[in-house]
Design a protein around this motif. Sequence first.
Motif, short mmCIF file in Angstrom:
data_model
loop_
_atom_site.label_atom_id
_atom_site.label_comp_id
_atom_site.label_asym_id
_atom_site.label_seq_id
_atom_site.Cartn_x
_atom_site.Cartn_y
_atom_site.Cartn_z
N LYS A 138 55.41 41.99 30.87
CA LYS A 138 56.39 42.75 31.62
C LYS A 138 56.19 44.37 31.56
O LYS A 138 55.87 44.94 32.76
N ASP A 146 56.68 37.41 26.73
CA ASP A 146 56.40 37.72 28.58
C ASP A 146 57.13 39.16 28.49
O ASP A 146 56.66 39.85 29.23
N LYS A 178 53.32 47.31 33.91
CA LYS A 178 54.36 48.63 34.40
C LYS A 178 53.82 49.49 34.23
O LYS A 178 53.70 50.43 35.05
N ASN A 203 49.01 36.37 34.64
CA ASN A 203 49.39 38.22 35.11
C ASN A 203 48.32 39.05 34.48
O ASN A 203 48.72 39.79 35.54
N GLU A 208 62.41 43.91 24.26
CA GLU A 208 62.27 45.33 25.27
C GLU A 208 63.31 46.67 25.32
O GLU A 208 62.24 47.22 25.50
#
Length: 146
Positions: free
Chosen positions: A93, A89, A97, A146, A55
């Motif tokens: 995410k 994932d 954003k 999503n 991330e």
Amino acid sequence: RHNINVGMHFNLTEGKPVSNGDDVKSLVDKNGDFFKPFSFLARYFLGLIKMEDIEKEFLEQIKRLDNAGLKLTHFDGHCYIHMLPGVMDIAVKICKKHGINKTRLAYERWSCKTNGISVFLTYNFWVRKFMPSLFAGKIKKMLERN
């Protein structure tokens, strides 16, 4: 100016990270380089890759393109790395954003009959065909949500 689509090509398997290597230690070798694809996959499946490190690195990569003023329309991953559960994932995410809502569901059909038995010894088989086929159904469902 020419209205072309520009995508984020997330990388975890070639060269050096955009992040400080000390901040993403599970992703880099002793020289501060990303692990090569086979090593990355082995470390991933052994649980040696920290999702927090992925991330951090993905955020830095996308920030670099944002800072360059690029309007991103889609994403994928180098060596199909985005097709791994957990990795996808994180990518979704971050991309949500940043207003990125498209990706390629990487899946290439293969068969022993058409490709021959030697296909099992190739990088392309394991990284481009077998691995994505393992997770394509799960990833597709996640992307649809999503």
